[in-house]
Enzyme design. Structure first.
Site, mmCIF file in Angstrom:
data_model
loop_
_atom_site.group_PDB
_atom_site.id
_atom_site.type_symbol
_atom_site.label_atom_id
_atom_site.label_comp_id
_atom_site.label_asym_id
_atom_site.label_seq_id
_atom_site.Cartn_x
_atom_site.Cartn_y
_atom_site.Cartn_z
ATOM 1 N N LYS A 16 -15.105 0.245 -13.812
ATOM 2 C CA LYS A 16 -16.072 1.203 -13.271
ATOM 3 C C LYS A 16 -15.651 2.647 -13.546
ATOM 4 O O LYS A 16 -16.310 3.581 -13.117
ATOM 5 C CB LYS A 16 -16.248 0.977 -11.763
ATOM 6 C CG LYS A 16 -17.045 -0.282 -11.440
ATOM 7 C CD LYS A 16 -17.436 -0.326 -9.982
ATOM 8 C CE LYS A 16 -18.426 -1.453 -9.719
ATOM 9 N NZ LYS A 16 -19.721 -1.210 -10.365
ATOM 10 N N LYS A 66 -0.288 -0.967 -19.590
ATOM 11 C CA LYS A 66 0.333 0.139 -18.859
ATOM 12 C C LYS A 66 1.802 0.355 -19.200
ATOM 13 O O LYS A 66 2.277 1.499 -19.225
ATOM 14 C CB LYS A 66 0.160 -0.062 -17.349
ATOM 15 C CG LYS A 66 -1.272 0.105 -16.868
ATOM 16 C CD LYS A 66 -1.348 0.026 -15.357
ATOM 17 C CE LYS A 66 -2.767 0.234 -14.865
ATOM 18 N NZ LYS A 66 -2.848 0.265 -13.385
ATOM 19 N N GLU A 78 8.204 12.006 -14.798
ATOM 20 C CA GLU A 78 9.266 11.303 -14.086
ATOM 21 C C GLU A 78 8.736 10.112 -13.281
ATOM 22 O O GLU A 78 9.379 9.062 -13.222
ATOM 23 C CB GLU A 78 10.006 12.279 -13.150
ATOM 24 C CG GLU A 78 11.278 11.710 -12.554
ATOM 25 C CD GLU A 78 12.303 11.278 -13.594
ATOM 26 O OE1 GLU A 78 13.008 10.274 -13.352
ATOM 27 O OE2 GLU A 78 12.395 11.939 -14.655
ATOM 28 N N GLY A 130 4.476 -6.655 -8.818
ATOM 29 C CA GLY A 130 4.025 -6.224 -10.136
ATOM 30 C C GLY A 130 4.019 -4.714 -10.252
ATOM 31 O O GLY A 130 4.598 -3.996 -9.428
ATOM 32 N N ILE A 155 11.572 -13.856 -6.093
ATOM 33 C CA ILE A 155 12.361 -12.915 -5.305
ATOM 34 C C ILE A 155 13.059 -11.874 -6.189
ATOM 35 O O ILE A 155 13.174 -10.702 -5.823
ATOM 36 C CB ILE A 155 13.409 -13.680 -4.469
ATOM 37 C CG1 ILE A 155 12.721 -14.405 -3.306
ATOM 38 C CG2 ILE A 155 14.470 -12.746 -3.932
ATOM 39 C CD1 ILE A 155 12.117 -13.488 -2.289
#
Length: 276
Positions: A16, A66, A78, A130, A155
């Site tokens: 969107k 990404k 940074e 994530g 974990i």
């Protein structure tokens, strides 16, 4: 000369972002256009080079690029470096591309728009480990949240975030399920509840407190199963639309120098997704 911006991802048709940014250009009287571009992983480097050649003023990056895009940029700030992910690219005056990540700040702005900034002492549980969880964890720390716990099926991935953050703790999904009522702010960052995602919540949320604030970064559907449960017990609900809009507004500010109207955009997108 007309500016142009874009969002790249695979897939991309669900985004969107074009609707949001083009609406802002109209509202602000900016002579610009924003387009979605489908880029597969094997074409990412070529796409970035093409954008530089064709003179884009900036672009957004979504799943799954990404992290993969970082080697193809000239510079990253940074925050993006700490997070290991970029969702916004700015063309600098000298033509170089600089990467930013606006996801974490976008989330905290959305959260505090709903509950204010007086809850930073509350215990926070982040579900998932994530890129979204990582960005949110760093942003929470920056804004002064001190009690952060992360739970994840794997974990070790949660541990990597805590180690990078230099604070916080890790618990298993089983521990999270049995101690859920101890947390004042619950943040769901997994794809669970995403439209057509077919992924269920990683643990039971039956022990969620009605005093809790429950936030989900998924915005389509507007009310995920996690948020539906929170609403049913009277907990405070923060949908993913606010994060989506604010991260886009921060990108807009990087590109054009001012912060657009987020309130009307949140209302507009929420209504489209079935909200009030």
């Amino acid at each position: 000369m007309k500016k142009w911006f874009a969002v790249i991802g695979d897939p991309i048709e669900q985004s969107k972002s074009p609707e949001m940014h083009n609406s802002w250009y109209t509202q602000e009287g900016v002579d610009a256009a924003y387009i979605p571009i489908h880029v597969k992983a094997e074409n990412l480097e070529q796409a970035v080079a093409s954008f530089k050649l064709l003179g884009t003023s900036g672009f957004n990056v979504t799943i799954p690029h990404k992290s993969a895009i970082i080697p193809f940029l000239d510079e990253i700030d940074e925050t993006a470096k700490q997070m290991g992910a970029v969702n916004t690219v700015l063309r600098l005056e000298d033509g170089r591309f600089k990467g930013f990540n606006t996801d974490g700040d976008g989330f905290v702005r959305s959260l505090e728009e709903k509950i204010g900034d007086g809850h930073r002492q509350k215990s926070v549980l982040i579900v998932g480990a994530g890129g979204g969880a990582r960005g949110i964890a760093f942003a929470l720390k920056k804004y002064g949240y001190q009690d952060i716990t992360i739970t994840n099926r794997t974990i070790s991935k949660a541990g990597e975030i805590v180690d990078a953050l230099g604070m916080g703790k890790v618990i298993t999904n089983e521990e999270a399920s049995s101690t859920l009522d101890r947390y004042g702010i619950l943040i769901q960052t997994t794809p669970a509840g995403m439209k057509y995602g077919g992924i269920s919540l990683p643990f039971s949320v039956d022990k969620m407190s009605q005093e809790a604030v429950a936030a989900d970064i998924v915005y389509n559907p507007l009310m995920t199963p996690f948020l539906q449960h929170a609403e049913s017990i009277g907990a405070t609900v923060v949908t993913g639309v606010g994060m989506f809009v604010h991260q886009g507004a921060i990108a807009y500010e990087h590109w054009l120098g001012n912060y657009p109207d987020t309130n009307s955009m949140i209302a507009q997108i929420s209504e489209q997704l079935g909200g009030k």
